[in-house]
Write an enzyme that holds these catalytic residues in place. Structure first.
Site, PDB file in Angstrom:
ATOM      1  N   ALA A 158     -19.958   8.223 -29.895  1.00  0.00           N
ATOM      2  CA  ALA A 158     -19.641   9.282 -31.039  1.00  0.00           C
ATOM      3  C   ALA A 158     -20.759   9.790 -31.612  1.00  0.00           C
ATOM      4  O   ALA A 158     -21.144   8.803 -32.157  1.00  0.00           O
ATOM      5  CB  ALA A 158     -18.599   8.689 -31.860  1.00  0.00           C
ATOM      6  N   HIS A 195       1.111  -1.003  -0.039  1.00  0.00           N
ATOM      7  CA  HIS A 195       0.080   0.095   0.168  1.00  0.00           C
ATOM      8  C   HIS A 195       0.814   1.473   0.025  1.00  0.00           C
ATOM      9  O   HIS A 195       2.485   1.072   0.355  1.00  0.00           O
ATOM     10  CB  HIS A 195      -1.001  -0.575   1.132  1.00  0.00           C
ATOM     11  CG  HIS A 195      -1.938  -0.788   1.361  1.00  0.00           C
ATOM     12  ND1 HIS A 195      -2.486  -1.043   2.384  1.00  0.00           N
ATOM     13  CD2 HIS A 195      -2.429  -1.908  -0.048  1.00  0.00           C
ATOM     14  CE1 HIS A 195      -3.605  -2.007   1.619  1.00  0.00           C
ATOM     15  NE2 HIS A 195      -3.183  -2.868   0.561  1.00  0.00           N
ATOM     16  N   SER A 214     -20.966   3.672 -39.358  1.00  0.00           N
ATOM     17  CA  SER A 214     -19.963   4.814 -37.473  1.00  0.00           C
ATOM     18  C   SER A 214     -18.686   4.889 -38.156  1.00  0.00           C
ATOM     19  O   SER A 214     -18.580   5.178 -37.629  1.00  0.00           O
ATOM     20  CB  SER A 214     -21.387   3.888 -37.385  1.00  0.00           C
ATOM     21  OG  SER A 214     -20.131   2.818 -36.578  1.00  0.00           O
ATOM     22  N   VAL A 262     -28.560  -0.889 -26.563  1.00  0.00           N
ATOM     23  CA  VAL A 262     -28.450  -0.878 -25.474  1.00  0.00           C
ATOM     24  C   VAL A 262     -28.121   0.211 -24.255  1.00  0.00           C
ATOM     25  O   VAL A 262     -28.441   0.411 -23.085  1.00  0.00           O
ATOM     26  CB  VAL A 262     -26.671  -1.033 -25.469  1.00  0.00           C
ATOM     27  CG1 VAL A 262     -26.167  -1.521 -24.278  1.00  0.00           C
ATOM     28  CG2 VAL A 262     -26.790  -3.242 -26.341  1.00  0.00           C
ATOM     29  N   HIS A 263     -27.749   0.940 -25.117  1.00  0.00           N
ATOM     30  CA  HIS A 263     -27.994   2.758 -24.066  1.00  0.00           C
ATOM     31  C   HIS A 263     -29.221   3.053 -24.013  1.00  0.00           C
ATOM     32  O   HIS A 263     -29.197   3.449 -21.851  1.00  0.00           O
ATOM     33  CB  HIS A 263     -27.755   3.566 -25.252  1.00  0.00           C
ATOM     34  CG  HIS A 263     -26.364   4.175 -25.356  1.00  0.00           C
ATOM     35  ND1 HIS A 263     -25.246   5.096 -26.221  1.00  0.00           N
ATOM     36  CD2 HIS A 263     -24.468   2.876 -24.775  1.00  0.00           C
ATOM     37  CE1 HIS A 263     -24.058   4.901 -26.296  1.00  0.00           C
ATOM     38  NE2 HIS A 263     -23.683   3.609 -25.656  1.00  0.00           N
ATOM     39  N   ASP A 264     -30.029   2.926 -23.940  1.00  0.00           N
ATOM     40  CA  ASP A 264     -31.749   3.216 -24.070  1.00  0.00           C
ATOM     41  C   ASP A 264     -31.967   2.151 -22.543  1.00  0.00           C
ATOM     42  O   ASP A 264     -32.116   3.054 -21.630  1.00  0.00           O
ATOM     43  CB  ASP A 264     -32.426   2.524 -24.796  1.00  0.00           C
ATOM     44  CG  ASP A 264     -34.075   3.023 -24.498  1.00  0.00           C
ATOM     45  OD1 ASP A 264     -33.768   3.881 -24.227  1.00  0.00           O
ATOM     46  OD2 ASP A 264     -34.791   2.220 -24.503  1.00  0.00           O
ATOM     47  N   GLU A 310       0.834   3.657   1.850  1.00  0.00           N
ATOM     48  CA  GLU A 310       1.427   4.202   3.089  1.00  0.00           C
ATOM     49  C   GLU A 310       3.355   2.726   3.853  1.00  0.00           C
ATOM     50  O   GLU A 310       4.186   3.971   3.956  1.00  0.00           O
ATOM     51  CB  GLU A 310       0.939   3.881   4.184  1.00  0.00           C
ATOM     52  CG  GLU A 310      -0.652   4.890   4.807  1.00  0.00           C
ATOM     53  CD  GLU A 310      -2.062   3.683   3.954  1.00  0.00           C
ATOM     54  OE1 GLU A 310      -1.672   2.896   2.927  1.00  0.00           O
ATOM     55  OE2 GLU A 310      -2.698   3.561   4.186  1.00  0.00           O
ATOM     56  N   CYS A 312      -5.208   1.625   5.914  1.00  0.00           N
ATOM     57  CA  CYS A 312      -5.996   0.200   6.558  1.00  0.00           C
ATOM     58  C   CYS A 312      -6.045  -0.495   8.173  1.00  0.00           C
ATOM     59  O   CYS A 312      -5.291   0.076   8.176  1.00  0.00           O
ATOM     60  CB  CYS A 312      -6.392  -1.135   5.140  1.00  0.00           C
ATOM     61  SG  CYS A 312      -4.197  -1.680   4.649  1.00  0.00           S
TER      62      CYS A 312
HETATM   63  P1  NDP Z   1     -27.219  -2.303 -30.104  1.00  0.00           P
HETATM   64  O1  NDP Z   1     -25.978  -2.811 -30.403  1.00  0.00           O
HETATM   65  O2  NDP Z   1     -27.897  -1.439 -28.731  1.00  0.00           O
HETATM   66  O3  NDP Z   1     -27.671  -3.923 -29.526  1.00  0.00           O
HETATM   67  C1  NDP Z   1     -29.377  -4.023 -29.383  1.00  0.00           C
HETATM   68  C2  NDP Z   1     -29.295  -5.879 -29.169  1.00  0.00           C
HETATM   69  O4  NDP Z   1     -28.867  -6.060 -27.998  1.00  0.00           O
HETATM   70  C3  NDP Z   1     -30.920  -5.439 -28.833  1.00  0.00           C
HETATM   71  O5  NDP Z   1     -32.169  -5.946 -30.423  1.00  0.00           O
HETATM   72  C4  NDP Z   1     -31.264  -7.183 -28.318  1.00  0.00           C
HETATM   73  O6  NDP Z   1     -30.315  -7.975 -29.385  1.00  0.00           O
HETATM   74  C5  NDP Z   1     -29.685  -7.451 -27.774  1.00  0.00           C
HETATM   75  N1  NDP Z   1     -29.913  -6.667 -25.858  1.00  0.00           N
HETATM   76  C6  NDP Z   1     -30.015  -7.616 -25.220  1.00  0.00           C
HETATM   77  N2  NDP Z   1     -30.080  -7.300 -23.938  1.00  0.00           N
HETATM   78  C7  NDP Z   1     -30.138  -5.980 -24.416  1.00  0.00           C
HETATM   79  C8  NDP Z   1     -30.748  -5.507 -23.207  1.00  0.00           C
HETATM   80  N3  NDP Z   1     -30.660  -5.931 -21.965  1.00  0.00           N
HETATM   81  N4  NDP Z   1     -31.283  -3.820 -23.439  1.00  0.00           N
HETATM   82  C9  NDP Z   1     -30.608  -3.958 -25.441  1.00  0.00           C
HETATM   83  N5  NDP Z   1     -30.165  -4.389 -26.269  1.00  0.00           N
HETATM   84  C10 NDP Z   1     -30.343  -6.057 -25.949  1.00  0.00           C
HETATM   85  O7  NDP Z   1     -28.218  -2.235 -31.352  1.00  0.00           O
HETATM   86  P2  NDP Z   1     -28.533  -0.857 -31.462  1.00  0.00           P
HETATM   87  O8  NDP Z   1     -29.223  -1.556 -33.504  1.00  0.00           O
HETATM   88  O9  NDP Z   1     -29.457   0.375 -31.286  1.00  0.00           O
HETATM   89  O10 NDP Z   1     -27.131  -0.564 -32.736  1.00  0.00           O
HETATM   90  C11 NDP Z   1     -26.426  -0.330 -33.454  1.00  0.00           C
HETATM   91  C12 NDP Z   1     -26.304   0.584 -34.653  1.00  0.00           C
HETATM   92  O11 NDP Z   1     -25.358   1.588 -33.478  1.00  0.00           O
HETATM   93  C13 NDP Z   1     -24.624  -0.146 -35.329  1.00  0.00           C
HETATM   94  O12 NDP Z   1     -25.003   0.967 -36.750  1.00  0.00           O
HETATM   95  C14 NDP Z   1     -23.841   0.339 -35.149  1.00  0.00           C
HETATM   96  O13 NDP Z   1     -22.810   1.002 -36.165  1.00  0.00           O
HETATM   97  C15 NDP Z   1     -24.037   2.362 -34.347  1.00  0.00           C
HETATM   98  N6  NDP Z   1     -22.936   2.286 -33.060  1.00  0.00           N
HETATM   99  C16 NDP Z   1     -22.914   3.482 -33.294  1.00  0.00           C
HETATM  100  C17 NDP Z   1     -22.133   4.166 -31.746  1.00  0.00           C
HETATM  101  C18 NDP Z   1     -21.099   5.116 -31.563  1.00  0.00           C
HETATM  102  O14 NDP Z   1     -21.018   6.007 -31.106  1.00  0.00           O
HETATM  103  N7  NDP Z   1     -20.404   5.549 -33.348  1.00  0.00           N
HETATM  104  C19 NDP Z   1     -21.431   3.484 -31.457  1.00  0.00           C
HETATM  105  C20 NDP Z   1     -21.829   1.436 -31.380  1.00  0.00           C
HETATM  106  C21 NDP Z   1     -22.604   1.305 -31.854  1.00  0.00           C
HETATM  107  P3  NDP Z   1     -31.456  -9.777 -29.045  1.00  0.00           P
HETATM  108  O15 NDP Z   1     -32.361  -9.915 -28.427  1.00  0.00           O
HETATM  109  O16 NDP Z   1     -30.459 -10.678 -29.795  1.00  0.00           O
HETATM  110  O17 NDP Z   1     -30.441  -9.960 -27.690  1.00  0.00           O
HETATM  111 ZN    ZN Z   2      -3.257  -0.559   4.215  1.00  0.00          ZN
END
Ligand code: NDP
Ligand code: ZN
Length: 362
Positions: free
Chosen positions: A155, A51, A169, A297-299, A53, A76
């Site tokens: 991005a 650590h 992209s 995925v972000h959503d 220290e 610690c």
């Molecule tokens: P995602 O990459 O977000 O993938 C979504 C899929 O992931 C879903 O349809 C689902 O498919 C699976 N999944 C499983 N669990 C989850 C969950 N809990 N929540 C969400 N998805 C889940 O897909 P998108 O179509 O939204 O985005 C892809 C596009 O984004 C591409 O065109 C890529 O080029 C672009 N992109 C751009 C980036 C940038 O920063 N400019 C970065 C990343 C992507 P299933 O049901 O089969 O499991």
């Molecule tokens: Zn320590």
């Protein structure tokens, strides 16, 4: 003679040497001062190694007796991989210990301070506390929640598009911005993407544009195993890949993926619940997670209230088009009263692009 704050600032700077390499431990810096002279310095550099220290007191040698020790985190008090630092400071005979912030680890949590005080050492707590808390925000979050600190990154063009209407992209932002992304990757335990991003972009998700980085574990959310078997993350062996699937994914299919560097992780439910996922990842010692898209995925992460920080890059380009995706998919928030409110923490120009770092208001 410098002030307590100045010495603590020095200790915080030294602590930063360990950023990205101490997981699952915090980063810590220590400075030993005797009669206005800095006689010892130390940082914690890797889990299992001494650590901060210990390094600092060793460097100070005899001069540590009667000295003041500045340490960015409470020393610690428990036997981990190394003996307790509080005991070391007592044995060494230091006179005063100045601490920036307490250690939330239940094994320490005030016990280190208590031990020092009981031994007659003067303890001062809270010098540059905010900076110290910020420095270890990932560790503190992990200790408090047992789930990883989540950073969401995207991005986009200036008009907020993350791909063209045909799904292209590569590349929206400049090489300099992409280097910055690789720096972030190197600081995380794991990177996560959705299966559609793997299908659309076939990313490697490795650290290539900057030096010295380790490759984090790559995680793909893929309920029914649609990831192509020849995708880079499956084929290249550059880092471990974990494919997360729902409870109904076929066993036969799973076996096609399993190899030395590829693991399939099954959830309890037929779909991937983000909260459950984070608990599972926390259990596997993932303390920090870098979520790189896509919009679906972000959503899911935003809806689960699971985002701790957002890193957004904006390129001076217009992609346009109603059909071109934006960083957060789904249906969005219907009313302004529900929208996610953020605080901007950093605005930086990177080459031709702009980076914005924001955190949710709590
Ligand atoms: P995602 O990459 O977000 O993938 C979504 C899929 O992931 C879903 O349809 C689902 O498919 C699976 N999944 C499983 N669990 C989850 C969950 N809990 N929540 C969400 N998805 C889940 O897909 P998108 O179509 O939204 O985005 C892809 C596009 O984004 C591409 O065109 C890529 O080029 C672009 N992109 C751009 C980036 C940038 O920063 N400019 C970065 C990343 C992507 P299933 O049901 O089969 O499991
Ligand atoms: Zn320590």
């Amino acid at each position: 003679m410098r002030s307590d704050e100045q010495y603590m600032r020095m200790a915080l700077e030294i602590a930063k040497a360990g950023i990205g390499q101490t997981s699952p431990n915090p980063v810590v810096g220590a400075v030993v001062v005797k009669d206005g002279e800095v006689v010892g310095l130390g940082a914690h550099l890797k889990a299992g190694e001494p650590h901060a220290e210990v390094h600092a007191v060793r460097m100070a040698g005899e001069k540590a007796k009667g000295a003041t020790v500045y340490v960015t985190l409470e020393p610690c008090s428990h036997y981990g991989k190394t003996p307790p630092c509080a005991d070391l400071l007592i044995e060494t005979g230091v006179r005063r210990v100045v601490i920036a912030t307490t250690d939330p680890n239940p094994l320490v949590a005030g016990k280190g301070i208590e031990k020092l005080q009981k031994a007659g050492i003067e303890v001062q707590l809270g010098v540059l506390k905010e900076e110290a808390d910020e420095l270890n925000r990932v560790f503190f979050h992990y200790v408090a929640t047992k789930t990883p600190f989540v950073t969401l990154k995207y991005a986009s063009s200036l008009d907020g598009k993350i791909a063209t209407s045909t799904g292209e992209s590569k590349w929206i932002t400049s090489e300099a911005a992409r280097e910055d992304v690789h720096r972030y990757r190197a600081l995380h335990d794991a990177i996560l993407v959705g299966v559609n991003t793997v299908i659309a972009d076939n990313p490697s998700l490795t650290v290539r544009l900057v030096e010295g980085g380790k490759n984090p574990i790559r995680i793909v959310l893929d309920t029914h195993l649609r990831t192509p078997l020849d995708a880079n993350v499956i084929r290249d062996g550059a880092a471990e890949t974990w494919i997360v699937v729902g409870s109904e994914a076929s066993e036969k299919k799973k076996r096609q993926y399993e190899k030395e560097y590829v693991k399939v992780i099954s959830m309890d439910k037929p779909y991937i619940d983000i909260k459950e996922l984070l608990r599972v990842l926390g259990g596997k010692r993932i303390t920090s997670l870098f979520v790189e898209g896509g919009s679906h995925v972000h959503d899911s992460f935003i809806r689960a209230g699971a985002v701790n920080e957002i890193v957004a890059y904006f390129a001076p380009k217009i992609i346009g088009g109603k059909q071109a995706p934006t960083p957060i998919g789904g249906v969005g928030f219907a009313n302004m009263a529900e929208v996610m409110e953020l605080q901007i923490r950093q605005v930086e120009r990177i080459g031709p692009d702009i980076k914005i770092v924001a955190i949710p208001n709590i």
